[in-house]
Design an enzyme around this catalytic site. Sequence first.
Site, short mmCIF file in Angstrom:
data_model
loop_
_atom_site.label_atom_id
_atom_site.label_comp_id
_atom_site.label_asym_id
_atom_site.label_seq_id
_atom_site.Cartn_x
_atom_site.Cartn_y
_atom_site.Cartn_z
CG ASP A 181 106.15 11.31 -16.29
OD1 ASP A 181 107.32 11.69 -16.09
OD2 ASP A 181 105.24 11.43 -15.44
CB ILE A 182 102.86 7.81 -13.66
CG1 ILE A 182 101.63 7.03 -13.25
CG2 ILE A 182 103.29 8.79 -12.59
CD1 ILE A 182 101.86 6.10 -12.06
CG ASN A 188 113.94 17.93 -13.83
OD1 ASN A 188 114.10 18.91 -14.55
ND2 ASN A 188 112.78 17.32 -13.71
CB VAL A 212 112.81 9.35 -9.80
CG1 VAL A 212 113.23 7.88 -9.84
CG2 VAL A 212 111.31 9.47 -9.50
CG HIS A 256 114.57 10.36 -15.03
ND1 HIS A 256 115.03 10.29 -13.74
CD2 HIS A 256 113.74 11.42 -15.08
CE1 HIS A 256 114.48 11.27 -13.03
NE2 HIS A 256 113.70 11.98 -13.83
CG HIS A 304 111.51 14.36 -18.12
ND1 HIS A 304 110.35 14.13 -17.43
CD2 HIS A 304 112.48 14.43 -17.17
CE1 HIS A 304 110.58 14.09 -16.12
NE2 HIS A 304 111.88 14.27 -15.94
P1 5GP Z 1 112.12 14.15 -12.11
O1 5GP Z 1 111.55 15.35 -11.47
O2 5GP Z 1 112.85 13.25 -11.14
O3 5GP Z 1 112.93 14.48 -13.32
O4 5GP Z 1 110.88 13.38 -12.70
C1 5GP Z 1 110.40 12.16 -12.28
C2 5GP Z 1 109.25 11.83 -13.18
O5 5GP Z 1 108.86 10.51 -12.90
C3 5GP Z 1 108.01 12.71 -12.97
O6 5GP Z 1 107.67 13.32 -14.22
C4 5GP Z 1 106.94 11.73 -12.50
O7 5GP Z 1 105.67 12.01 -13.02
C5 5GP Z 1 107.47 10.38 -12.96
N1 5GP Z 1 107.13 9.27 -12.11
C6 5GP Z 1 107.25 9.21 -10.75
N2 5GP Z 1 106.87 8.00 -10.29
C7 5GP Z 1 106.51 7.28 -11.39
C8 5GP Z 1 106.03 5.95 -11.55
O8 5GP Z 1 105.86 5.19 -10.61
N3 5GP Z 1 105.78 5.53 -12.82
C9 5GP Z 1 105.97 6.36 -13.91
N4 5GP Z 1 105.67 5.86 -15.10
N5 5GP Z 1 106.42 7.63 -13.78
C10 5GP Z 1 106.68 8.08 -12.54
#
Ligand code: 5GP
Length: 113
Positions: A34-35, A91, A100, A104, A106
């Site tokens: 995760d970034i 999520n 996103v 996915h 985590h």
């Molecule tokens: P969500 O809230 O959709 O479950 O989490 C999306 C996750 O994707 C977040 O933890 C965010 O930090 C990570 N993320 C968003 N954009 C990028 C990216 O471009 N590269 C990577 N490696 N992680 C990302």
Amino acid sequence: MPFYDRNNIFARILRGEAPCTKVYEDEFAFAFNDIYPKARIHVLVIPKGEYVSLVDFSQSAPPEMIAGFWRAVTKIAERLGVADGYRIGSNVGPGGGQVVFHFHVHILSGPRT
Ligand code: 5GP
């Protein structure tokens, strides 16, 4: 079910169009750091298919994909060497904090950052 946007960032990472730090790949799953890590280990695991969320994946993916994906999740956790254990989360939808819209999971381990 929301529309799957083929230009979402995880689809672009999967196609090699956007960079990532890859952790694992097999025929069902792809994993990368995760970034913005929220723990010492914070890895995202995505299926190799167009699924918006956990709900879409559970309802639409073939059984082999569902089994292969979840086996990959636990294999990745083992390979990360998280001997103390780990937590997984997904999520679902804007109300659940999903930003996103490519399904996915985590994998987090270690102190929250
Ligand atoms: P969500 O809230 O959709 O479950 O989490 C999306 C996750 O994707 C977040 O933890 C965010 O930090 C990570 N993320 C968003 N954009 C990028 C990216 O471009 N590269 C990577 N490696 N992680 C990302």
